[in-house]
Design an enzyme around this catalytic site. Structure first.
Site, PDB file in Angstrom:
ATOM      1  CE  LYS A  22      -1.816   1.641   4.051  1.00  0.00           C
ATOM      2  NZ  LYS A  22      -1.474   3.055   4.249  1.00  0.00           N
ATOM      3  CG  ASN A  23       2.373   2.762   3.573  1.00  0.00           C
ATOM      4  OD1 ASN A  23       1.195   3.022   3.342  1.00  0.00           O
ATOM      5  ND2 ASN A  23       2.866   2.686   4.807  1.00  0.00           N
ATOM      6  CB  CYS A 117      -3.765  11.533  11.910  1.00  0.00           C
ATOM      7  SG  CYS A 117      -3.530   9.780  11.779  1.00  0.00           S
ATOM      8  NE  ARG A 122       0.652  10.527  10.218  1.00  0.00           N
ATOM      9  CZ  ARG A 122       0.234   9.446   9.564  1.00  0.00           C
ATOM     10  NH1 ARG A 122      -0.914   8.910   9.852  1.00  0.00           N
ATOM     11  NH2 ARG A 122       0.987   8.916   8.630  1.00  0.00           N
ATOM     12  CG  ASP A 306       3.056   1.787   9.671  1.00  0.00           C
ATOM     13  OD1 ASP A 306       2.674   2.618  10.509  1.00  0.00           O
ATOM     14  OD2 ASP A 306       3.130   2.038   8.455  1.00  0.00           O
ATOM     15  NE  ARG A 398      -6.892   4.349   5.924  1.00  0.00           N
ATOM     16  CZ  ARG A 398      -5.987   4.854   6.755  1.00  0.00           C
ATOM     17  NH1 ARG A 398      -6.266   4.993   8.028  1.00  0.00           N
ATOM     18  NH2 ARG A 398      -4.812   5.244   6.309  1.00  0.00           N
TER      19      ARG A 398
END
Ligand code: UD1
Length: 424
Positions: A22-23, A117, A122, A306, A398
């Protein structure tokens, strides 16, 4: 909105295949905005965040097709709308990264300021300072950021912290500006940045240094039609490895790049997990209670923020006290109160979580607070005795492709109750 119902404890076992990152996909899709022609991206995961980025491209009049993990992106240069609606930026912070590429390619752009967030403050100050150094005039008004290209400028930009998003945003923007030479110092070194560099090189941009703290870019896109295959998702991979180990299971996580997770292997070995690490897969087995460890969460190649909630869940049942210091998002501990509801003993002091291992967790109704926290609660529910309900699970769609199917294949007793919100 729906919830997961999970019955534990369960011993996860078997094989699971990791999806595309995803990133890595998000900044590469954003970087497609600077392409001269069609871009084809492969191994893109079917996720809500990817859908949001595609919605942004469509909102500004790019023609996008997403089928079977392959994205085709075609611009209509005559009709590009450079205003990105608040509705889309609100959904995902990474969408802010279209500001520089759009303004570089089309002279100006307006993107809503990303909101707060749940994982902590952030800001986007590194992004904005960097864009100004590259020759843009940037104004923030009424919750929107306007960037206007005045004169492309060569620059040496020293990031105050190795921000992943700012590094990606600035290298992509610099890549679009013909004739400038840019050095980014104290750049983030994550594998997703290396993947973005590979993509920019395919566009014909002269760029080197990604994966180190110093990236050099000579602006200018030369090539036309470009095809790129996105790297595997190291965070998804790490989540499944931790889940198998935490449930005392045994399995193989396939289709990963094991070099991207060296910090995780090191920690898991200290915990007592049996690992056989190969280039593109890892065999995992765990017997008995985990040993306590001290973890310093830090930018790559350090232990990833993460994976912090997931590893913390594993350590809640360790044979002693563990410490996790969070150095990336100092307040990223929203999962802690939820884990406590399941019987964990955790205290937070000055950005450090002190986790006193307990014998076991017990099933409970809990709330997913953000993407990785929700993954951590899912692991907790697999470890716990009895039934858990994890609410607000929409976060997980997500970032985890086919998450229910993948955990079920490993033997997880997981049911999704509610409307399927993720995309086909
Ligand atoms: C990316 C990842 C996210 C991961 C994070 C850290 C994506 C889409 N998201 O987020 O999953 O958790 O990296 O590995 O790739 N900062 C500032 N000013 C800025 C920008 C950042 O102060 O302008 C600070 C942040 O508050 C944070 C630190 O820098 O403390 C690192 O954040 P950053 O690397 O930018 O995270 P993201 O790119 O948003």
């Amino acid at each position: 909105m729906g919830y997961f119902r999970v019955n534990g404890p369960v011993r996860l076992a078997g094989k699971v295949k990791v999806s595309g990152s995803k990133n890595a996909s998000l900044p590469i899709i954003a970087a497609s905005l600077i392409s001269l022609d069609e871009v084809v991206l492969k191994n893109v995961p079917v996720l809500l965040d990817i859908r949001t980025m595609i919605d942004i491209l469509e909102a500004i009049n790019f023609d996008v097709e997403f089928l079977n993990g392959i994205v085709h992106i075609k611009p209509d240069f005559n009709d590009v709308n450079t205003n990105v609606p608040y509705e889309l930026v609100r959904k995902m912070r990474a969408s802010f990264n279209v500001l520089g590429p759009l303004a570089a390619r089309y002279g100006k752009a307006r993107v809503a300021l990303p909101g707060g967030c749940s994982i902590g403050v952030r800001p986007v100050n590194f992004h904005i300072d960097g864009l100004e150094r590259l020759g843009f005039e940037v104004n923030i008004e009424h919750g929107f950021v306007d960037a206007k290209l005045i004169k492309p400028s060569s620059a040496k930009i020293i990031l105050p912290k190795p921000s992943v998003g700012a590094t990606e945003h600035l290298m992509t923007t610099a890549a679009a500006l013909e004739g400038i030479e840019v050095i980014i110092e104290n750049a983030a070194m994550e594998p997703e940045i290396v993947d973005l560099q590979e993509f920019l090189k395919k566009l014909g941009v002269e760029i080197e240094g990604a994966g180190t703290g110093r990236i050099m870019v000579k602006g200018g896109v030369k090539n036309k039609k470009v095809t790129h295959e996105v790297i595997p998702d190291r965070i998804e991979a790490g989540t499944y490895v931790i889940a198998i180990a935490a449930t005392g299971g045994e399995g193989v996580v396939e289709n990963l790049n094991s070099e991207h997770l060296n910090s995780l292997w090191e920690v898991l070995e200290k915990i007592g997990v049996i690992l056989k690490v190969e280039k593109d897969k890892v065999y995992v087995k765990m017997e008995g209670r985990p040993k306590p460890v001290d973890i310093n969460v830090s930018p790559y190649p350090g232990f990833p923020t993460d994976l912090q909630p997931q590893i913390m869940t594993f350590l809640t049942v360790a044979n002693g006290t563990s410490y996790i210091k969070e150095n990336v998002f100092q307040t990223r501990f929203l999962h802690v109160d939820e884990l406590k509801r399941m019987g964990a003993d955790i205290e937070i002091t000055d950005g450090t979580a002190i986790i006193k291992g307990v014998e076991g967790l017990s099933g409970a109704p809990v709330n997913g607070t953000d993407l990785r926290a929700t993954a951590a609660l899912l692991i907790a529910a697999f470890i716990a005795n009895g039934q858990s309900e994890i609410h607000h699970v929409e976060h997980i769609f997500r970032g985890y492709e086919n998450v229910c199917e993948k955990f079920r294949k490993l033997g997880g007793n997981i049911e999704y109750i509610g409307v399927k919100e993720y995309i086909e």
